[in-house]
Design an enzyme around this catalytic site. Sequence first.
Site, PDB file in Angstrom:
ATOM      1  N   TYR A  21     126.697 122.510  74.646  1.00  0.00           N
ATOM      2  CA  TYR A  21     126.580 121.101  74.251  1.00  0.00           C
ATOM      3  C   TYR A  21     125.204 120.509  74.562  1.00  0.00           C
ATOM      4  O   TYR A  21     124.928 119.370  74.197  1.00  0.00           O
ATOM      5  CB  TYR A  21     127.636 120.261  74.970  1.00  0.00           C
ATOM      6  N   HIS A  26     125.415 113.830  71.312  1.00  0.00           N
ATOM      7  CA  HIS A  26     126.315 113.212  72.298  1.00  0.00           C
ATOM      8  C   HIS A  26     125.793 113.386  73.721  1.00  0.00           C
ATOM      9  O   HIS A  26     126.282 112.716  74.638  1.00  0.00           O
ATOM     10  CB  HIS A  26     127.691 113.866  72.173  1.00  0.00           C
ATOM     11  N   ASN A  79     135.359 112.272  77.070  1.00  0.00           N
ATOM     12  CA  ASN A  79     136.501 111.349  77.039  1.00  0.00           C
ATOM     13  C   ASN A  79     137.189 111.207  78.403  1.00  0.00           C
ATOM     14  O   ASN A  79     138.154 110.459  78.525  1.00  0.00           O
ATOM     15  CB  ASN A  79     137.524 111.781  75.974  1.00  0.00           C
ATOM     16  N   ASN A 125     133.974 107.579  72.971  1.00  0.00           N
ATOM     17  CA  ASN A 125     135.015 108.039  73.887  1.00  0.00           C
ATOM     18  C   ASN A 125     134.614 107.967  75.357  1.00  0.00           C
ATOM     19  O   ASN A 125     135.453 107.744  76.230  1.00  0.00           O
ATOM     20  CB  ASN A 125     135.449 109.467  73.532  1.00  0.00           C
TER      21      ASN A 125
END
Length: 198
Positions: A21, A26, A79, A125
């Site tokens: 990631y 994000h 989240n 989120n």
Amino acid sequence: MTAADNAPWLIAGLGNPGREYAGNRHNVGFMVADLLASRLGGSFRAHKAGRAQALEGRLGVPGVSSRRAVLAKPMAFMNLSGGPVKGLLDFYGLTAERLIVVHDELDIDYGTLRLKRGGGDNGHNGLKSLTKVLGSDYYRVRFGVGRPPGRMQVADYVLKDFSGPERKELDYFVDRAADAVESLATEGLERAQGTFNS
């Protein structure tokens, strides 16, 4: 200066843990936190409050306007960010008014910054999780990533790496966002907004 003014800031960059990631849109909050850590000359370590990496230091000009700060990266998925951040606030005896969150923002053009206190989660989120646990009265440094092209789903877009053209400017924009965090922590929201809300 009151005791509250002298309390450290908790600066939480939001992202997803894991190498896969690291370059995602994000994860721009992690990128800004990493740059701030390098400015402090330190590195993140697992924190005893649990599920977070943290680093303590001082932001700003030494002896003039420096402020105590705890940099943090929640080590839960986006989240679930609220739990680790609340754990750190509780550990340091802080309230949400001493929290600055750095996160990606879809409704702002790429590289544009907006600083504010409070407000909604706009479908993010990480902010949803934080607000559920802490309420909404914390500071945000919102880093614009723009809207997904065509019919691309939002989740697919934010979990993709920045594009080649975007990466050419990414270091500059991350540097500017780190400057905005330092300004917010040392000079207050109004002055930081005047400089960085473009």
